[in-house]
Design an enzyme around this catalytic site. Sequence first.
Site: not given
Length: 894
Positions: A790, A833
Amino acid sequence: MSFRVEGMAEPVDLPSRLGILPFRNKVLLPGAIIRIRCTSPSSVMLVEQELWQKEEKGLIGVLPVRDTETAAVGSMLSPGVGNDSGERRLKGPADVLDSQKQDGKNPQELIHWHNRGVAARALHLSRGVEKPSGRVTYIVVLEGLCRFNVQELSARGTYYTARVSRLDMTKAELEQAERDPDLILLSRQFKATAMELISVLEQKQKTVGRTKVLLETVPVHRLADIFVASFEISFEEQLSMLDSVDLKVRLSKATELVDRHLQSIRVAEKITQKVEGQLSKSQKEFLLRQQMRAIKEELGDNDDDDDDMAALERKMQSAGMPPNIWKHAQRELRRLRKMQPQQPGYSSSRVYLELLANLPWQKGSEEHELDLRTAKERLDCDHYGLVKVKQRIIEYLAVRKLKPDARGPVLCFVGPPGVGKTSLASSIATALNRKFVRISLGGVKDEADIRGHRRTYVGSMPGRLIDGLKRVAVNNPVMLLDEIDKTGSDVRGDPASALLEVLDPEQNKTFNDHYLNVPFDLSKVIFVATANRVQPIPPALLDRMEVIELPGYTPEEKLKIAIKHLIPRVLDQHGLSSEFLQIPEAIVKIIIQRYTREAGVRNLERKLAALARAAAVKVAEQDCTVQLSKDVHQVTSSLLDARLAGGAEVEMEVIPMAVNGQEISDAFSSASVLVVDEAMLEKVLGPPRFDDREAAERVATPGISVGLVWTSFGGEVQFVEATAMVGKGDLHLTGQLGDVIKESAQIALTWVRARAADLKLSAAGEISLLENRDIHIHFPAGAVPKDGPSAGVTLVTSLVSLFSQRKVRADTAMTGEMTLRGLVLPVGGIKDKVLAAHRYGIKRVILPERNLKDLAEVPSAILAGMEILLVKRIEDVLEQAFEGGCPWRQHSKL
Ligand code: ADP
């Protein structure tokens, strides 16, 4: 009854003599010594007439040696019995009692006289008078001299006399006979055997030394008699010895008897040695046991070993083991009973049996009818928020209510630390009214930790599951398998495979712990697992579980949790209440924002606890002052009392009540409310650890971008730093990176290089940035391992920033996997996140477009204050990441 013997062929040169005839089972042999108690009138008469007067009448009186019950026969070989021995010790003479009972009867009828006897001389005579009858008795000690043959027996008064002829050889005859080689051989043989006997006896008792001298000085024919007379042999053997007039016959018979005696001594010795050995061992044990008992008594711990065993057996009986296991346990108990406590293996066997007795084979918590509403209330009361999770738990409980033995999946709570996984599991236990046991699997690499070590190993013990069950003592607890993702496999086996068996409803009915070695039924246990991440859990294990994710909390949620749950609990734990300490909402907010930056609430709880501790110290100190003031009162008043009691003149003391009263009320007033303010916060927790400016400060130079990553601690903000230097065009990567993230860096660099022209990176003035330069990318913090795809978009952004020498926007964070062609792919952990970005004060978040659906999980309050930028391609990312748009767009605009 006595005898007198007349006319010995060759009178023995003695002042007084008697002839002793064998009687019943006693024979006097030449060289032996006999003690006779003469109590009957006839024997007394004989003694008086034949011995006492000491006349030499050329006659020999004869006494039969009688057997009576009281006769004690000495069997000791006595030194000094020989003619030539100067010292005459009367060791072990034969005692013979001449009883009166027989005197009234006709002796001829009573006694069958043997026709051979032994002439004897008196060594000692003592006279006694019996009281009150005044009867005279004698004790005569006689020494056998030589064999004779009775030729004629006649009565003289009440006793008998006999005419005898000598049977033993004279000196001259002996000398003649001794030359016979056969006799020499026989006598040697006899002496050898006798010597052996003596040495055996010498070992037993040290006093036999002189017997050796005897062996050398006494003629062998006498020795034969002396030796045989000294041990116990049958009457027949004694008679045959007496009848052995022939020397050869006598010697061989004596050799045989001595040898037999020798053997019997040896056998007896062996037996005594054995017995003594056993005795000393058991005596030692006995002694030690006595000592142990004394020590136990001294310690007040005097329960006996036997009592212990009985108690253990009783405990085992009441444990309710299944029949086959009960048999096994009994076998083990029998084995233990035979062991000594000092024996190796005793304690391990005992510990094993204790475990068998302590395990809850049958015992379970009583299950009440499950009330779903109360269960829900319970969950709500213990936990704020977590609506979805609670709903799933209620569903789970509902199924259990309808079908108690339902084999539903095992619940597995997955989420960062401190989000309430453990406490949820314990709430399930409370709701079900079951006991709760937590088994920590973090770092378990050895299968034996789960399944136990076999008992053959030293220090073996049961696995954690069995141990946990022993601790809770019920077979239906809620068992939390904590941190199931942290088990690992190595050479010592795979704990996951053991866990598979545990979680499989088909197999866990007969769970086999290696230590226990008998199956245990785990099917009644409700298993709940927790993990920080799903990925490390082996797929087979994951297949048996239903994953329930618990993402981190938003600051608002944290605030609510703190106020509703954490603060009351912390105060309670520290013996405080809101009357003493108040932590205002604003202060909690500051703690959440500046002192903790975590997904869960564990650190928040810790900080609150620190405040509570500090407050507790203050309150306790003030308590102390109050106490002191009271003491002053007490002392003075008791002083007063004492003076009054003494009748002395009383001098009143004026106590400054006002001052004291002031102190007390002060103490109470400050003890009543302690409101935490920022000053106290800084004093207790130190200066704030985090602030919103961090991102801006760190992204101050080109080449740095802000990424969002997902770790086992929840979402995190991850800065990526890139720099260039003179080199050969290599890529250096640092910061504990995994393979996937390294590959992402390669992809990012390749993409940037491929698009360098499009991006007009060379046009930015630094022409040689991509040539003859090494690129170094670093992921702080350097010590934390990182991996995953990511970071793709973040890497590209930082490289473009470096090459274009333009700063990335400090208020923008990003996440997304990137393909080589520049497509942005969705990633996981969006909620975490976004929350992490929010914690850092980041206002804009770039996300892959296909993660749009995940935004539904993010609380709307958070989303409201943030700009979420959804992207499809990397160019869109760059467009959003730079102030004023992407350099490439600029170029295209141009
Ligand atoms: P985990 O097992 O997830 O690491 P814990 O269950 O030990 O975390 O939770 C840490 C602390 O936070 C516990 O004291 C727990 O009660 C508290 N806590 C966590 N989440 C909540 C919540 N939603 N409501 C109330 N307290 C919570």
